[in-house]
Motif scaffolding. Structure first.
Motif, PDB file in Angstrom:
ATOM      1  N   ILE A  70      15.882  -8.514  -4.536  1.00  0.00           N
ATOM      2  CA  ILE A  70      16.892  -9.579  -4.635  1.00  0.00           C
ATOM      3  C   ILE A  70      16.234 -10.957  -4.619  1.00  0.00           C
ATOM      4  O   ILE A  70      16.586 -11.842  -5.411  1.00  0.00           O
ATOM      5  CB  ILE A  70      17.917  -9.462  -3.480  1.00  0.00           C
ATOM      6  N   LEU A  71      15.246 -11.161  -3.721  1.00  0.00           N
ATOM      7  CA  LEU A  71      14.583 -12.472  -3.616  1.00  0.00           C
ATOM      8  C   LEU A  71      13.878 -12.826  -4.922  1.00  0.00           C
ATOM      9  O   LEU A  71      14.040 -13.934  -5.449  1.00  0.00           O
ATOM     10  CB  LEU A  71      13.574 -12.463  -2.461  1.00  0.00           C
ATOM     11  N   GLY A  72      13.107 -11.883  -5.458  1.00  0.00           N
ATOM     12  CA  GLY A  72      12.388 -12.137  -6.704  1.00  0.00           C
ATOM     13  C   GLY A  72      13.335 -12.432  -7.855  1.00  0.00           C
ATOM     14  O   GLY A  72      13.085 -13.331  -8.667  1.00  0.00           O
ATOM     15  N   SER A  73      14.440 -11.693  -7.899  1.00  0.00           N
ATOM     16  CA  SER A  73      15.438 -11.916  -8.954  1.00  0.00           C
ATOM     17  C   SER A  73      16.021 -13.317  -8.861  1.00  0.00           C
ATOM     18  O   SER A  73      16.198 -14.000  -9.875  1.00  0.00           O
ATOM     19  CB  SER A  73      16.570 -10.880  -8.855  1.00  0.00           C
ATOM     20  N   GLY A  74      16.325 -13.754  -7.631  1.00  0.00           N
ATOM     21  CA  GLY A  74      16.874 -15.099  -7.418  1.00  0.00           C
ATOM     22  C   GLY A  74      15.909 -16.187  -7.859  1.00  0.00           C
ATOM     23  O   GLY A  74      16.300 -17.153  -8.528  1.00  0.00           O
ATOM     24  N   ILE A  75      14.634 -16.024  -7.482  1.00  0.00           N
ATOM     25  CA  ILE A  75      13.613 -17.012  -7.867  1.00  0.00           C
ATOM     26  C   ILE A  75      13.470 -17.057  -9.384  1.00  0.00           C
ATOM     27  O   ILE A  75      13.366 -18.129  -9.986  1.00  0.00           O
ATOM     28  CB  ILE A  75      12.247 -16.678  -7.196  1.00  0.00           C
ATOM     29  N   PHE A  76      13.479 -15.877 -10.019  1.00  0.00           N
ATOM     30  CA  PHE A  76      13.337 -15.815 -11.474  1.00  0.00           C
ATOM     31  C   PHE A  76      14.498 -16.517 -12.168  1.00  0.00           C
ATOM     32  O   PHE A  76      14.289 -17.332 -13.089  1.00  0.00           O
ATOM     33  CB  PHE A  76      13.268 -14.347 -11.928  1.00  0.00           C
ATOM     34  N   ILE A  77      15.738 -16.240 -11.738  1.00  0.00           N
ATOM     35  CA  ILE A  77      16.926 -16.816 -12.380  1.00  0.00           C
ATOM     36  C   ILE A  77      16.936 -18.337 -12.242  1.00  0.00           C
ATOM     37  O   ILE A  77      17.131 -19.068 -13.223  1.00  0.00           O
ATOM     38  CB  ILE A  77      18.211 -16.203 -11.779  1.00  0.00           C
ATOM     39  N   VAL A  78      16.691 -18.837 -11.019  1.00  0.00           N
ATOM     40  CA  VAL A  78      16.702 -20.294 -10.783  1.00  0.00           C
ATOM     41  C   VAL A  78      15.574 -20.980 -11.561  1.00  0.00           C
ATOM     42  O   VAL A  78      15.778 -22.034 -12.184  1.00  0.00           O
ATOM     43  CB  VAL A  78      16.578 -20.600  -9.273  1.00  0.00           C
TER      44      VAL A  78
END
Length: 463
Positions: A201-209
């Motif tokens: 979830i953390l990596g996905s959030g960083i990627f999207i932002v």
């Protein structure tokens, strides 16, 4: 008997993926023809007008990687069908939008639905077809994409002129749900090679932002805020890569790029290809309507030449890539694209419409030669458990490339005519911005030829 059932299932999967591969580019391409009409109705300037196209691309690009991983964990068929429903509902709502902001917001939702299909479509085909038939199936799917692109200028132009721009959303709104029902009834299998893995979830959030900051900032260059956002996006992506290399179950296996040369350079070639090609339709659509005075239907009939040639060539080049080195076919395609783009640099108000048609044919030939062999090379370069990731990566490269293409075109237009509307007083500046855009694309195409050749032959995936 079992073999016959497998054959039937693979055929149904191919038909459904081809159907969605037709719908999505149809909407993406046809909307370019409607931009002058949308801008007039909602009072949008040239930059805001471009976001009707870019909002779709941005949301598709930033959600592709996380959704590709979710599909590997929870099932590609499930994510694929959900994407069809999301796209259909967003399209239905888009028919009734009251203003430009709402339309752009719904284009974001359409992009998320499309990302679900982009992330899983090629993976589903690769899952059900054996390696010796995969190139043909991928070639047919790429052909469906180009048929969608071919239908967009003609059918889209006719629909816009006869029924208005809102009619473009009728097709995905009306056909999406029946496609889902057909898939549920006929496709019994499910493919989830990463089932049981944790979702990052953390990596996905960083990627999207980070992707949002990078793409939005890039499109607004050269302002100070845009420079800051672009830098923040790049730093965020660097942090994302660092985190992914430490995780047992990363959302994006970046080590593939480090150890698999064929995978890495084939994806780079795809990124460059789409970065040099996507905005051509956007720029020429505005040129033909604003400068040459053509209607949406007339402009569409001319622009159809490029995807029509692509559709014919892509299926042939896909079959050819099952027998011959995809690198040579794809590299030759990129070279043809560079020639076609160079021929567009000197366009002016006096340029004959016939000349534009011939160049579009050359570009279509190049695109068709490149796409299927390059995609076949990527999908054939990874282990089975990475098929979902590879499919998502291919689609991400396509959408990020398209976004960069639109970003370059929008940035150049912004530099030459500012934030005003395109009108008679700035036609000369617009034509100059088009020439500069095509010159930048030629330079990128040359880099693409290098990336395509540098990956090596069919064994180029060895570290």
């Amino acid at each position: 008997m079992q073999s016959q059932e497998k054959h039937q299932e693979s055929t149904v999967v191919l038909i459904l993926v081809m159907f969605t591969s037709f719908i999505t580019p149809f909407i993406g391409s046809a909307i370019n023809l409607a931009l002058p009409m949308i801008a007039h109705e909602f009072g949008l300037n040239a930059i805001t007008m471009s976001w009707v196209t870019m909002a779709f691309l941005l949301s598709s690009a930033v959600f592709l990687v996380p959704l590709g991983k979710l599909a590997d964990i929870f099932g590609r068929k499930r994510v694929f069908l959900t994407g069809n429903v999301v796209l259909a509902l967003a399209s239905l709502l888009a028919v009734f939008v009251p203003n430009g902001a709402t339309l752009i917001a719904l284009r974001v939702v359409q992009g998320i639905g499309s990302a679900m299909m982009f992330a899983t479509g090629i993976a589903l085909i690769t899952s059900v077809f054996p390696p010796n038939a995969r190139g043909r199936a991928i070639g047919m799917n790429v052909t469906a994409v180009y048929v969608g692109l071919s239908a967009a200028p003609v059918l889209g132009g006719l629909m816009i002129d006869a029924l208005g721009w809102r009619s473009l959303f009728y097709i995905p709104a009306l056909l999406g749900i029946p496609a889902v029902i057909a898939a549920i009834l006929t496709i019994k299998g499910e493919w989830a090679e990463a089932k049981g893995e944790k979702f990052d979830i953390l990596g996905s959030g960083i990627f999207i932002v980070s992707m949002c900051a990078l793409m939005y900032g890039f499109s607004k260059l050269p302002s100070t805020v845009a420079i800051v956002l672009t830098a923040v996006g790049l730093l965020g992506l660097a942090l994302f890569v660092k985190l992914q290399m430490k995780l047992e179950y990363p959302v994006f296996n970046v080590s593939l790029f480090r150890v698999n040369r064929l995978f890495a350079l084939s994806n780079l070639a795809a990124l460059i290809n789409y970065a040099t090609t996507f905005a051509i339709t956007f720029v020429l659509s505005l040129y033909l309507q604003y400068i040459k005075g053509l209607s949406a239907r007339e402009a569409g009939l001319l622009l159809v030449i490029q995807p029509l040639v692509m559709a014919v060539i892509a299926s042939w080049s896909g079959r050819l890539s099952d027998k011959h080195d995809p690198r040579i076919l794809a590299s030759a395609g990129m070279g043809v694209i560079a020639v076609g783009l160079a021929l567009l640099i000197p366009i002016s108000k006096e340029t004959a419409v016939t000349y534009i048609g011939v160049v579009l044919g050359i570009l279509g030939l190049g695109f068709g030669m490149f796409s299927s062999p390059n995609t076949n090379a990527i999908m054939g370069s990874v282990e089975k458990r990475y098929i979902g990731l590879a499919s998502g990566t291919v689609a991400t490269m396509r959408l990020v490339g398209q976004m960069l293409s639109m970003g370059i075109a929008t940035m150049v237009i912004h530099v030459f005519i500012g934030t005003g509307t395109i009108n008679a007083s700035n036609h000369k500046q617009f034509i100059l911005s088009a020439s500069v855009t095509f010159a930048i694309f030629v330079a990128l195409s040359v880099l693409g030829v290098w990336a395509s050749l540098a990956r090596g032959g069919k064994n180029g995936n060895q570290a």
